[in-house]
Design an enzyme around this catalytic site. Structure first.
Site, PDB file in Angstrom:
ATOM      1  N   HIS A  44     -10.724  -3.816   4.092  1.00 29.20           N
ATOM      2  CA  HIS A  44     -10.524  -3.374   5.471  1.00 29.20           C
ATOM      3  C   HIS A  44     -11.337  -2.138   5.840  1.00 29.20           C
ATOM      4  O   HIS A  44     -11.255  -1.674   6.978  1.00 29.20           O
ATOM      5  CB  HIS A  44      -9.029  -3.073   5.687  1.00 29.20           C
ATOM      6  CG  HIS A  44      -8.543  -1.930   4.842  1.00 29.20           C
ATOM      7  ND1 HIS A  44      -8.446  -2.004   3.481  1.00 29.20           N
ATOM      8  CD2 HIS A  44      -8.154  -0.673   5.167  1.00 29.20           C
ATOM      9  CE1 HIS A  44      -8.014  -0.857   2.995  1.00 29.20           C
ATOM     10  NE2 HIS A  44      -7.832  -0.025   4.004  1.00 29.20           N
ATOM     11  N   ASP A  45     -12.107  -1.610   4.907  1.00 29.48           N
ATOM     12  CA  ASP A  45     -12.843  -0.364   5.148  1.00 29.48           C
ATOM     13  C   ASP A  45     -14.363  -0.533   5.153  1.00 29.48           C
ATOM     14  O   ASP A  45     -15.069   0.429   5.444  1.00 29.48           O
ATOM     15  CB  ASP A  45     -12.491   0.676   4.078  1.00 29.48           C
ATOM     16  CG  ASP A  45     -11.169   1.379   4.350  1.00 29.48           C
ATOM     17  OD1 ASP A  45     -10.768   1.447   5.526  1.00 29.48           O
ATOM     18  OD2 ASP A  45     -10.543   1.856   3.385  1.00 29.48           O
ATOM     19  N   GLU A  51      -7.150   2.938  -5.766  1.00 29.87           N
ATOM     20  CA  GLU A  51      -8.446   3.028  -5.107  1.00 29.87           C
ATOM     21  C   GLU A  51      -9.086   4.363  -5.447  1.00 29.87           C
ATOM     22  O   GLU A  51      -8.563   5.418  -5.093  1.00 29.87           O
ATOM     23  CB  GLU A  51      -8.283   2.917  -3.584  1.00 29.87           C
ATOM     24  CG  GLU A  51      -9.592   3.111  -2.828  1.00 29.87           C
ATOM     25  CD  GLU A  51      -9.398   3.505  -1.376  1.00 29.87           C
ATOM     26  OE1 GLU A  51     -10.284   3.179  -0.566  1.00 29.87           O
ATOM     27  OE2 GLU A  51      -8.371   4.145  -1.056  1.00 29.87           O
ATOM     28  N   ASP A  75       0.831  -1.199   0.000  1.00 31.83           N
ATOM     29  CA  ASP A  75       0.000   0.000   0.000  1.00 31.83           C
ATOM     30  C   ASP A  75       0.869   1.254   0.000  1.00 31.83           C
ATOM     31  O   ASP A  75       1.769   1.377   0.837  1.00 31.83           O
ATOM     32  CB  ASP A  75      -0.856   0.003   1.275  1.00 31.83           C
ATOM     33  CG  ASP A  75      -2.325   0.212   1.002  1.00 31.83           C
ATOM     34  OD1 ASP A  75      -2.641   1.065   0.154  1.00 31.83           O
ATOM     35  OD2 ASP A  75      -3.148  -0.462   1.633  1.00 31.83           O
ATOM     36  N   ASP A  99      -3.568   4.108  -2.263  1.00 30.52           N
ATOM     37  CA  ASP A  99      -4.667   4.555  -1.418  1.00 30.52           C
ATOM     38  C   ASP A  99      -5.195   5.905  -1.904  1.00 30.52           C
ATOM     39  O   ASP A  99      -4.420   6.788  -2.273  1.00 30.52           O
ATOM     40  CB  ASP A  99      -4.157   4.666   0.025  1.00 30.52           C
ATOM     41  CG  ASP A  99      -5.232   5.018   1.019  1.00 30.52           C
ATOM     42  OD1 ASP A  99      -6.169   4.225   1.177  1.00 30.52           O
ATOM     43  OD2 ASP A  99      -5.130   6.088   1.647  1.00 30.52           O
TER      44      ASP A  99
END
Length: 551
Positions: free
Chosen positions: A342-343, A279, A108, A210
């Protein structure tokens, strides 16, 4: 041309196209030192599980030094490992083991913002004239002392925070401790690209970027317009967040980002067979942005938006709507689809809370995911059918959940530790007295040890279907043709070279019958679904699927 024996094969620059990428949240994968928090050595020890599952690559969420206000997404040093997770040597060992097992490694990169503890920001906020004074987004207050404009933070409230030393506001799209970098400054871009080279030289195979569409802001700091109520949705921020009340024209999604992404891609192309996925966090024009960022072969290899991570139920019409919209917005582009990460609330709960046979349901969803046109991300624990954990307020760690509790409970419910051994303390995740987040009893009962080898388990179905996908390149790399069908059926063909694979799904808890499209079809086996064919009729069980190849 003569090829000498033993000459290594050229790296496959296209490995990412159709790859299955397994996301690892390092705090919660495996604890190797008994402190209740996962780490790099723990990841390395568990890589055989990912390899046996059949994934092509891993994506590791941030493990860099951080004050952990946002659990690693607030980076204070881009070229080191947080001691909580280990050392650079531990990371090198992880890379070596992953490559030995045939797994690519993606990490990431958080480049839209840093921690307020980063040396760059500490220097930047010290005065208005230091060498890094312009490395972050600073602005004067309005005459009445209020923030420069109406931009809002995803984590609630204004996107501006007052700094008494500089007597200015700085911008933060997320927490106040996550100031936004000013990528309009070429020196900032150069520093971020140097950091990218650092990890490429250590052997990583790619990156997940990200919040890729947050890199640039409007230089004129113009106010965002209000968004009509009818256009609001909760795919980027929870419904209770007023962030959804604006049309985000000026605080993100800026055209200047395209040139920076070309610079970023040029760095990747200095190395063999590197790939990156971005993303795109935007509920209003996410797929359009994906199309912009993946077009032309000179920016991102692939991107994902939030269409399949949103609360909207996954129905045949929803799948068709998203794929049709993607094809229109990104005809040259390549998506990377995910149902969980994870969000967001785990999809076993987000869509399946009322489903009686949830295991059958998530097995069907896995097959839908892994037959979409695009690459695929699987989030740790998804292969076990894990549901969203119910975390008590006293145990919450996520600042997002604490801010909007109880209407929005945050992201901790999808971040609880991975469960390995149903009989062991903390399901084999840690030997500590206490883990950083509690492990639900219902998760422990679904541990890897409880499912491994059971042909009816969710885990074994994931393994079967990943193998099935690799046997049929059309499922991984092919084009997609949506076929007419009535609820609750979803039908499409995947085409690659001379192979055409028919995919039929019964997205309901009742058996269904359908006729295949005209033509000669060879029924495919090995995918783990119990559909049967009688004459010109396909009988699908509840939450069933059928696959055939044109003869």
């Amino acid at each position: 041309m003569t090829i000498l024996a033993g000459t290594p094969a050229a790296p496959d620059k296209d490995w990412w196209r159709g790859a299955v990428i397994y996301q690892i949240y390092p705090r919660s994968f495996q604890d190797s030192n008994g402190d209740g928090i996962g780490d790099l050595k723990g990841i390395t020890a568990r890589l055989p599980h990912v390899s046996a599952l059949g994934a092509d690559a891993i994506w590791i969420s941030p493990f860099f030094p951080s004050p952990m206000r946002d659990f690693g997404y607030d980076v204070s040093n881009y070229t080191e490992v947080d001691p909580m997770f280990g050392t650079l040597s531990d990371f090198d060992a992880l890379i070596a083991e992953a490559h030995r097992l045939g797994l690519k490694v993606m990490i990431d990169l958080v480049m839209s913002h840093s921690s307020d503890q980063h040396a760059w920001f500490i220097e930047s906020r010290s005065s208005r004239v230091n060498p890094k004074a312009d490395w972050y987004v600073w602005a004067d207050a309005k005459p009445d002392g209020t923030p420069p404009n109406n931009w809002m933070s995803i984590f609630g409230g204004s996107a501006w925070h007052w700094d008494p030393t500089r007597m200015q506001y700085y911008m933060h799209n997320f927490l106040t401790s996550q100031p936004d970098l000013n990528l309009h400054n070429p020196e900032v871009q150069d520093a971020l690209l140097d950091m990218t080279r650092f990890w490429l030289e250590r052997g990583v195979d790619g990156f997940r970027l990200d919040t890729i569409n947050f890199y640039f802001h409007d230089k004129e700091l113009r106010d965002n317009p209000a968004l009509e109520v009818s256009r609001r949705n909760a795919s980027t921020a929870p419904a209770v967040n007023p962030y959804n009340f604006q049309e985000h024209i000026y605080d993100k999604n800026r055209p200047e980002n395209l040139d920076f992404l070309r610079r970023f891609r040029a760095v990747l192309d200095e190395f063999p067979a590197i790939a990156a996925v971005g993303e795109v966090g935007d509920s209003q024009r996410g797929l359009e942005i994906v199309g912009e960022y993946t077009s032309g072969g000179d920016k991102m290899h692939m991107c994902y938006a939030f269409e399949f991570l949103a609360p909207d139920a996954l129905t045949p019409s929803r799948v068709k709507e998203v794929q049709t919209a993607f094809s229109a917005a990104a005809p040259e582009g390549w998506a990377c689809w995910a149902f969980s990460n994870h969000d967001v609330v785990r999809h076993a709960s987000r869509w399946g809370a009322e489903v009686q046979d949830r295991d059958a349901y998530v097995r069907m969803l896995a097959a839908v995911l892994m037959t979409q046109r695009g690459s695929v991300c699987i989030y740790q624990g998804e292969e076990l059918g894990l549901t969203e954990a119910d975390i008590a307020f006293a145990d919450l760690q996520d600042p997002y959940g604490i801010q909007f509790w109880p209407e929005f409970k945050g992201r901790d419910g999808c971040r609880t530790p991975m469960v390995w051994d149903a009989q062991a303390l903390h399901a084999g995740f840690s030997t500590s007295d206490r883990t950083w987040l509690p492990i639900p009893v219902e998760h422990q009962l679904r541990a890897v040890s409880a499912q491994y080898g059971d042909p009816d388990s969710v885990l074994e179905q994931y393994r079967r279907f990943l193998a099935f996908r690799k046997q049929h390149p059309a499922l991984a790399k092919g084009d997609m043709e949506l076929l007419p069908s009535e609820m609750p059926l979803l039908q499409y063909e995947r085409r690659y070279g001379n192979e055409i694979v028919l995919c039929v799904f019964n997205m309901s808890p009742q058996p269904a019958t359908v006729e295949p499209p005209p033509g000669d079809w060879e029924v495919l086996e090995g995918h783990g679904f119990g559909s049967t064919v009688e004459g010109n009729r396909i009988d699908l069980p509840a939450w069933g699927a059928f696959f055939a190849r044109r003869a």
